[in-house]
Design a protein around this motif. Structure first.
Motif, PDB file in Angstrom:
ATOM      1  N   PRO A 134       0.783  -1.242   0.000  1.00 38.27           N
ATOM      2  CA  PRO A 134       0.000   0.000   0.000  1.00 38.27           C
ATOM      3  C   PRO A 134       0.814   1.292   0.000  1.00 38.27           C
ATOM      4  O   PRO A 134       0.470   2.221  -0.737  1.00 38.27           O
ATOM      5  CB  PRO A 134      -0.872  -0.135   1.256  1.00 38.27           C
ATOM      6  N   PRO A 135       1.892   1.424   0.819  1.00 35.69           N
ATOM      7  CA  PRO A 135       2.666   2.667   0.752  1.00 35.69           C
ATOM      8  C   PRO A 135       3.224   2.956  -0.642  1.00 35.69           C
ATOM      9  O   PRO A 135       3.270   4.110  -1.077  1.00 35.69           O
ATOM     10  CB  PRO A 135       3.790   2.438   1.767  1.00 35.69           C
ATOM     11  N   THR A 136       3.639   1.897  -1.349  1.00 34.90           N
ATOM     12  CA  THR A 136       4.154   2.093  -2.701  1.00 34.90           C
ATOM     13  C   THR A 136       3.051   2.577  -3.632  1.00 34.90           C
ATOM     14  O   THR A 136       3.265   3.460  -4.475  1.00 34.90           O
ATOM     15  CB  THR A 136       4.749   0.778  -3.240  1.00 34.90           C
ATOM     16  N   VAL A 137       1.870   2.015  -3.483  1.00 33.22           N
ATOM     17  CA  VAL A 137       0.725   2.468  -4.280  1.00 33.22           C
ATOM     18  C   VAL A 137       0.455   3.943  -3.996  1.00 33.22           C
ATOM     19  O   VAL A 137       0.169   4.734  -4.907  1.00 33.22           O
ATOM     20  CB  VAL A 137      -0.526   1.614  -3.978  1.00 33.22           C
ATOM     21  N   GLY A 138       0.568   4.340  -2.723  1.00 31.39           N
ATOM     22  CA  GLY A 138       0.382   5.744  -2.366  1.00 31.39           C
ATOM     23  C   GLY A 138       1.413   6.647  -3.020  1.00 31.39           C
ATOM     24  O   GLY A 138       1.081   7.748  -3.481  1.00 31.39           O
ATOM     25  N   VAL A 139       2.655   6.187  -3.093  1.00 36.23           N
ATOM     26  CA  VAL A 139       3.716   6.957  -3.745  1.00 36.23           C
ATOM     27  C   VAL A 139       3.421   7.111  -5.236  1.00 36.23           C
ATOM     28  O   VAL A 139       3.624   8.178  -5.819  1.00 36.23           O
ATOM     29  CB  VAL A 139       5.093   6.282  -3.525  1.00 36.23           C
ATOM     30  N   VAL A 140       2.928   6.030  -5.856  1.00 36.68           N
ATOM     31  CA  VAL A 140       2.567   6.088  -7.276  1.00 36.68           C
ATOM     32  C   VAL A 140       1.507   7.158  -7.511  1.00 36.68           C
ATOM     33  O   VAL A 140       1.634   8.000  -8.411  1.00 36.68           O
ATOM     34  CB  VAL A 140       2.051   4.711  -7.764  1.00 36.68           C
ATOM     35  N   VAL A 141       0.457   7.125  -6.705  1.00 33.07           N
ATOM     36  CA  VAL A 141      -0.634   8.092  -6.859  1.00 33.07           C
ATOM     37  C   VAL A 141      -0.118   9.517  -6.669  1.00 33.07           C
ATOM     38  O   VAL A 141      -0.443  10.430  -7.444  1.00 33.07           O
ATOM     39  CB  VAL A 141      -1.771   7.795  -5.858  1.00 33.07           C
ATOM     40  N   LEU A 142       0.714   9.730  -5.638  1.00 33.46           N
ATOM     41  CA  LEU A 142       1.245  11.063  -5.358  1.00 33.46           C
ATOM     42  C   LEU A 142       2.131  11.555  -6.498  1.00 33.46           C
ATOM     43  O   LEU A 142       2.059  12.724  -6.904  1.00 33.46           O
ATOM     44  CB  LEU A 142       2.034  11.042  -4.047  1.00 33.46           C
ATOM     45  N   ALA A 143       2.976  10.669  -7.039  1.00 32.69           N
ATOM     46  CA  ALA A 143       3.876  11.049  -8.131  1.00 32.69           C
ATOM     47  C   ALA A 143       3.094  11.433  -9.379  1.00 32.69           C
ATOM     48  O   ALA A 143       3.401  12.434 -10.043  1.00 32.69           O
ATOM     49  CB  ALA A 143       4.844   9.908  -8.429  1.00 32.69           C
ATOM     50  N   VAL A 144       2.079  10.637  -9.710  1.00 29.91           N
ATOM     51  CA  VAL A 144       1.267  10.937 -10.897  1.00 29.91           C
ATOM     52  C   VAL A 144       0.533  12.264 -10.719  1.00 29.91           C
ATOM     53  O   VAL A 144       0.473  13.092 -11.633  1.00 29.91           O
ATOM     54  CB  VAL A 144       0.277   9.789 -11.174  1.00 29.91           C
ATOM     55  N   LEU A 145      -0.033  12.478  -9.532  1.00 31.40           N
ATOM     56  CA  LEU A 145      -0.730  13.745  -9.271  1.00 31.40           C
ATOM     57  C   LEU A 145       0.230  14.929  -9.352  1.00 31.40           C
ATOM     58  O   LEU A 145      -0.138  16.005  -9.839  1.00 31.40           O
ATOM     59  CB  LEU A 145      -1.398  13.694  -7.894  1.00 31.40           C
ATOM     60  N   ALA A 146       1.460  14.738  -8.868  1.00 30.45           N
ATOM     61  CA  ALA A 146       2.444  15.832  -8.889  1.00 30.45           C
ATOM     62  C   ALA A 146       2.740  16.276 -10.310  1.00 30.45           C
ATOM     63  O   ALA A 146       2.748  17.480 -10.617  1.00 30.45           O
ATOM     64  CB  ALA A 146       3.728  15.394  -8.179  1.00 30.45           C
ATOM     65  N   VAL A 147       3.011  15.320 -11.209  1.00 33.61           N
ATOM     66  CA  VAL A 147       3.326  15.705 -12.579  1.00 33.61           C
ATOM     67  C   VAL A 147       2.072  16.127 -13.341  1.00 33.61           C
ATOM     68  O   VAL A 147       2.127  17.007 -14.209  1.00 33.61           O
ATOM     69  CB  VAL A 147       4.060  14.569 -13.320  1.00 33.61           C
ATOM     70  N   ALA A 148       0.923  15.513 -13.021  1.00 33.57           N
ATOM     71  CA  ALA A 148      -0.320  15.846 -13.719  1.00 33.57           C
ATOM     72  C   ALA A 148      -0.819  17.241 -13.358  1.00 33.57           C
ATOM     73  O   ALA A 148      -1.566  17.852 -14.123  1.00 33.57           O
ATOM     74  CB  ALA A 148      -1.393  14.818 -13.407  1.00 33.57           C
ATOM     75  N   SER A 149      -0.396  17.758 -12.212  1.00 30.61           N
ATOM     76  CA  SER A 149      -0.857  19.091 -11.798  1.00 30.61           C
ATOM     77  C   SER A 149      -0.180  20.214 -12.554  1.00 30.61           C
ATOM     78  O   SER A 149      -0.625  21.364 -12.517  1.00 30.61           O
ATOM     79  CB  SER A 149      -0.611  19.279 -10.294  1.00 30.61           C
TER      80      SER A 149
END
Length: 327
Positions: A16-31
């Motif tokens: 789960p923490p890795t999945v959270g990092v994936v979501v955060l990274a995608v949101l960071a670049v998508a923003s």
């Protein structure tokens, strides 16, 4: 930044923490694109400030830890790498000077999808250098180009302004590929921190000159715009890259390469929810085709690179295609 693959048996299992990092990274670049579209400031000025502020964040740490490396780049054994850092910064400035204005002219969805053509340009640059591209990569390039033509044609039928933005976004993808090609050479023997500091510094200097010559205002913005610029620096410019590099210790580089492409639909969703912005309906099939083609290019290039590692190949053998810079 070009990630370095970690052997699969060295990667911990996904949790789960890795999945959270994936979501955060995608949101960071998508923003990135929605923030550029939202900010009430010229795109070139935003590009200047995001690079200057990134240097301000990285510079003190880099100078404290990598002083000898900086000296070697200026007049020592790594002078050639120093020039590659400079050329990479020039290409990055061209990337920001084309892609960021495109976000102001066309839709966020179109701008992020078309700039994602960077792996396509990367493959063509590799072919120009004499490297062989596998059939899957050529097929992906064909699909991606066809999708870009369909999407841009739909925008041209609606608005010349949107079509100009599409062209700038494609140019941004080309310059991103050039930036990555120079960066790949520079980072053979120098640290990522040193390379990034020099590259961002050169980029900021060039953008400053362009803004001054063109009379682009560099200040006088409202508080909301400054907050958007700071969010760009902390998100796409610093956090996005860092998160994706962290992910390479847990998931394969191929997966990271494809995950970065989620920036396009992610940015489109953010722009729709936050800015009420939707791409032209007629452009959606072309954008979908474009992204599908890029996935094929990335996967085809990485698989060819793995085969080259397992069985030594001639000098012109295909190699993995680098990822594009986030945001």
């Amino acid at each position: 930044m070009l990630p370095v693959s970690v052997p699969p048996h060295h990667r911990p299992s996904l949790h789960p923490p890795t999945v959270g990092v994936v979501v955060l990274a995608v949101l960071a670049v998508a923003s990135s694109a929605p923030l550029v579209a939202f900010a009430a400031a010229p795109a070139l000025a935003i590009a200047f400030w995001r690079n200057l502020l990134a240097v301000g964040a990285l510079g003190p740490f880099a100078l404290a830890r990598r002083r000898a490396e900086f000296r070697a780049l200026v007049g020592g054994a790594r002078r050639r790498e120093g020039w590659y850092c400079v050329l990479s910064g020039v290409a990055l400035a061209a990337h920001f000077a084309t892609w960021m204005p495109s976000v102001k002219l066309t839709s966020v969805a179109a701008a992020t999808a078309l700039v994602a053509t960077q792996p396509v340009w990367q493959g063509l640059i590799a072919r120009g250098q004499g490297r062989r591209l596998p059939p899957a990569v050529w097929a992906g390039i064909g699909v991606a180009v066809g999708g870009a033509v369909l999407a841009s044609g739909a925008d041209f039928a609606v608005s010349g302004r949107a079509f100009a933005g599409d062209l700038l976004a494609v140019a941004g993808g080309l310059f991103a590929a050039v930036y990555t090609a120079f960066g790949e050479r520079a980072r053979v023997s120098i640290s990522t921190t040193t390379y990034t500091t020099v590259c961002y510094g050169v980029c900021a200097l060039i953008l400053l000159v362009i803004c001054l010559v063109g009379g682009v205002p560099l200040g006088g913005y409202d508080t909301t715009t400054w907050l958007a610029i700071l969010a760009l620096v902390g998100g796409a410019q610093l956090l996005g890259h860092s998160m994706f590099n962290h992910l390479l210790r847990r998931i394969p580089a191929t997966t990271v390469s494809v995950l970065i492409l989620l920036e396009a639909p992610g940015a489109a969703l953010i722009a729709w929810a936050w800015l009420g912005q939707l791409p032209q309906v007629a452009a959606l099939p072309g954008l979908g085709l474009l992204l599908a083609g890029i996935v094929v290019v990335v996967l085809g290039g990485v698989r060819a690179g793995r085969r080259a590692v397992l069985a030594p190949a001639p000098a012109d053998a295909a190699t993995p295609l680098p990822d594009r810079p986030a945001g």
